[in-house]
Design a protein around this motif. Structure first.
Motif, PDB file in Angstrom:
ATOM      1  N   MET A   6      27.534 -63.599 -35.074  1.00 51.81           N
ATOM      2  CA  MET A   6      27.175 -64.056 -33.941  1.00 51.81           C
ATOM      3  C   MET A   6      26.494 -63.088 -32.949  1.00 51.81           C
ATOM      4  O   MET A   6      25.758 -63.243 -32.252  1.00 51.81           O
ATOM      5  CB  MET A   6      28.514 -64.444 -33.074  1.00 51.81           C
ATOM      6  N   MET A   7      26.983 -61.737 -32.955  1.00 47.92           N
ATOM      7  CA  MET A   7      26.561 -60.706 -32.082  1.00 47.92           C
ATOM      8  C   MET A   7      25.109 -60.373 -32.527  1.00 47.92           C
ATOM      9  O   MET A   7      24.238 -59.826 -31.602  1.00 47.92           O
ATOM     10  CB  MET A   7      27.474 -59.609 -31.901  1.00 47.92           C
TER      11      MET A   7
ATOM     12  N   LEU B 288      22.693 -63.814 -33.746  1.00 47.91           N
ATOM     13  CA  LEU B 288      22.495 -65.277 -32.815  1.00 47.91           C
ATOM     14  C   LEU B 288      21.127 -65.673 -32.641  1.00 47.91           C
ATOM     15  O   LEU B 288      20.786 -66.715 -32.638  1.00 47.91           O
ATOM     16  CB  LEU B 288      23.361 -64.675 -31.736  1.00 47.91           C
TER      17      LEU B 288
ATOM     18  N   PHE C 128      19.346 -67.747 -25.208  1.00 45.54           N
ATOM     19  CA  PHE C 128      20.779 -67.507 -25.892  1.00 45.54           C
ATOM     20  C   PHE C 128      21.348 -66.366 -25.672  1.00 45.54           C
ATOM     21  O   PHE C 128      22.623 -66.479 -25.651  1.00 45.54           O
ATOM     22  CB  PHE C 128      20.581 -68.418 -27.164  1.00 45.54           C
ATOM     23  N   TRP C 129      20.441 -65.384 -25.844  1.00 44.17           N
ATOM     24  CA  TRP C 129      21.357 -64.158 -25.493  1.00 44.17           C
ATOM     25  C   TRP C 129      21.637 -63.854 -24.310  1.00 44.17           C
ATOM     26  O   TRP C 129      22.529 -63.258 -23.749  1.00 44.17           O
ATOM     27  CB  TRP C 129      20.178 -62.766 -26.190  1.00 44.17           C
TER      28      TRP C 129
ATOM     29  N   TYR D 195      24.724 -65.750 -24.025  1.00 48.33           N
ATOM     30  CA  TYR D 195      25.872 -64.884 -24.717  1.00 48.33           C
ATOM     31  C   TYR D 195      26.389 -63.864 -23.625  1.00 48.33           C
ATOM     32  O   TYR D 195      27.564 -63.443 -23.465  1.00 48.33           O
ATOM     33  CB  TYR D 195      25.357 -64.154 -25.677  1.00 48.33           C
TER      34      TYR D 195
ATOM     35  N   ALA E 240      30.007 -62.843 -22.235  1.00 51.26           N
ATOM     36  CA  ALA E 240      30.349 -61.552 -22.101  1.00 51.26           C
ATOM     37  C   ALA E 240      31.005 -60.934 -20.792  1.00 51.26           C
ATOM     38  O   ALA E 240      32.069 -60.388 -20.675  1.00 51.26           O
ATOM     39  CB  ALA E 240      29.433 -60.736 -22.796  1.00 51.26           C
TER      40      ALA E 240
ATOM     41  N   GLN F  75      37.689 -69.678 -30.272  1.00 51.03           N
ATOM     42  CA  GLN F  75      36.765 -69.149 -30.870  1.00 51.03           C
ATOM     43  C   GLN F  75      36.269 -69.426 -32.149  1.00 51.03           C
ATOM     44  O   GLN F  75      35.122 -69.921 -32.857  1.00 51.03           O
ATOM     45  CB  GLN F  75      36.906 -67.524 -31.102  1.00 51.03           C
TER      46      GLN F  75
ATOM     47  N   THR G 196      27.666 -70.871 -27.577  1.00 53.62           N
ATOM     48  CA  THR G 196      27.193 -69.545 -27.318  1.00 53.62           C
ATOM     49  C   THR G 196      27.801 -68.906 -26.267  1.00 53.62           C
ATOM     50  O   THR G 196      28.325 -67.618 -26.368  1.00 53.62           O
ATOM     51  CB  THR G 196      25.663 -69.620 -26.967  1.00 53.62           C
ATOM     52  N   PHE G 197      28.097 -69.704 -24.816  1.00 54.32           N
ATOM     53  CA  PHE G 197      28.839 -69.170 -24.038  1.00 54.32           C
ATOM     54  C   PHE G 197      30.304 -68.510 -24.350  1.00 54.32           C
ATOM     55  O   PHE G 197      30.783 -67.414 -24.146  1.00 54.32           O
ATOM     56  CB  PHE G 197      28.830 -69.812 -22.841  1.00 54.32           C
TER      57      PHE G 197
ATOM     58  N   ILE H   4      31.216 -67.974 -27.372  1.00 54.49           N
ATOM     59  CA  ILE H   4      31.715 -66.985 -28.366  1.00 54.49           C
ATOM     60  C   ILE H   4      31.075 -65.529 -27.508  1.00 54.49           C
ATOM     61  O   ILE H   4      31.904 -64.529 -28.069  1.00 54.49           O
ATOM     62  CB  ILE H   4      30.577 -67.321 -29.516  1.00 54.49           C
ATOM     63  N   GLY H   5      30.397 -65.503 -26.631  1.00 49.93           N
ATOM     64  CA  GLY H   5      30.176 -64.295 -25.869  1.00 49.93           C
ATOM     65  C   GLY H   5      31.143 -63.765 -25.278  1.00 49.93           C
ATOM     66  O   GLY H   5      31.177 -62.491 -25.019  1.00 49.93           O
TER      67      GLY H   5
END
Length: 403
Positions: free
Chosen positions: A227-228, A231, A249-250, A253, A257, A284, A304-305, A307-308
């Motif tokens: 994912m990291m 993505l 999307f990054w 993410y 984070a 997760q 995505t959020f 997972i971040g």
């Protein structure tokens, strides 16, 4: 007196935040958006750029091994100050693309600084913090990782408008300012205590619990890599989004984070470390499955959020688990955390290369990588359920810290 103690603890936490931001958040994650610019500016060939990216991970592994011995010689405070200076210097030297060897050496040293900071910072600071605040304090210390990921998607692209050399120099200036601002905030207490008299062997159940923690941390490393790393490419080529939308999307993410460390730290304080860990892993697994199966934009954004939040968020939870497994034994906690960091660094690097090979071998099948990551996280959750069955010694430093 109480106010003075709170002020010192707050400054120590802020020092830890600055250190994790400089040594890991910026030193590692700011490199990702610089990769296309390094290739387009012909600083290095594409293959060399990937090779240079791995230098930081190799250095991080070396730092995880070197942190405690170095602190035993220099003291934790001086070691952490020196590593922040080293990471800052590495940004300035990377503005000069003299050769691949030069760049590799300084990327390696920046990773070395990050690994040492990861091993030493929290265990230097947390003894200064009241027990009931240690979950939130851990989250705040490692917030720098999340801020670095967020900056890689926002600040770095803005700096690139001024040129590649100016970007490296700008990151160096920012890191140096953070280093100087936090210079006097570090507590005097060392992270590693002097050698203690010989003690009884660690109980078998404690050794079993620690081995489960190490194995679980390795599985987390394997689970978060696809994912990291893939993505944005997954959104752009796997789901056929335009480049601008995929890049957003990054940023999402990165927002996750930034929220992760404090969120997971508060969960640890409220639910207990073990319960918080199981909630985090369960969420997760669901988010990773949604990322593989879903096509709707709203679901993808939410997944995505979530997972971040994971890469920086699991750090305070894992550290908390180690502290509660070895209560009142700071040297043992330090040794165990150093081993856990080493395991994580090793498996993250191995997973990065393995996923890259698999990606090429499958003709660019993103979903295969994401599915493997989800399975690794599910196995981590199962191992945590096994960990919960281990009989624990009473926890004396945190009344709410349940496994």
């Amino acid at each position: 007196m109480h106010t003075s103690s709170n002020t010192a603890a707050t400054r120590a936490i802020l020092a830890g935040l600055c250190a994790s931001l400089v040594g890991i958040g910026l030193a590692r994650f700011a490199y990702t958006p610089l990769i296309p610019a390094l290739i387009e500016a012909h600083w290095f060939a594409a293959g060399d750029v990937v090779f240079l990216g791995a230098a930081n991970l190799v250095g991080y592994l070396a730092g995880a091994l070197a942190g405690r011995p170095l602190a035993a010689r220099m003291g934790a405070r001086r070691t952490l100050q020196a590593m922040m200076l080293l990471a800052s210097l590495a940004f300035f030297t990377c503005a000069l693309p003299l050769s691949v060897a030069w760049f590799f050496a300084w990327r390696f040293l920046s990773g070395l600084a990050g690994g040492i900071i990861m091993v030493l910072a929290a265990l230097t600071i947390l003894p200064q913090v009241p027990p009931e605040r240690r979950g939130v304090a851990s989250g705040a210390i490692f917030l720098g990782l999340g801020l670095g990921i967020a900056a890689s998607g926002t600040v770095v692209p803005l700096l690139l408008n001024e040129g590649l050399a100016a970007t490296w120099a700008g990151l160096g200036v920012l890191s140096l300012l953070l280093t100087l601002a936090s210079w006097r905030w570090w507590p005097q207490a060392p992270a590693t205590a002097p050698a203690a008299p010989a003690r009884a062997a660690v109980p078998a159940r404690t050794g079993f619990a620690l081995n489960l923690i190490y194995g679980q941390y390795a599985l987390k490393a394997v689970g978060l890599v696809p994912m990291m790393v893939f993505l944005v490419d997954y959104m752009a080529r796997g789901l056929h989004m335009n480049t601008h939308t995929a890049a957003l999307f990054w940023v999402i993410y990165g927002a996750g984070a930034t929220a992760g460390p404090m969120l997971y730290g508060m969960l640890g304080d409220r639910l207990g470390i073990g319960n918080a860990m199981r909630v985090a892993l369960g969420v997760q697994v669901a988010a990773a499955a949604a990322l593989v199966a879903a096509h709707g934009i709203a679901v993808l954004v939410a997944a995505t959020f979530v997972i971040g939040t994971f890469p920086p968020g699991i750090v305070p939870l894992t550290l908390g688990r180690i502290r509660h497994t070895l209560p009142d034994d700071v040297p043992a906690q330090s040794a165990a955390w150093s081993r856990a960091t080493t395991v994580f660094a090793l498996f993250q690097a191995l997973a990065g290369y393995a996923y890259s090979w698999l990606f090429n071998a499958t003709g660019g099948q993103h979903r295969v990588l994401m599915l493997i990551g989800a399975v690794a996280l599910a196995l981590a959750l199962l191992s945590d359920l096994a960990l919960a069955r281990v009989a624990w010694a009473p926890v004396k430093d945190d009344g709410v810290a349940r496994v």
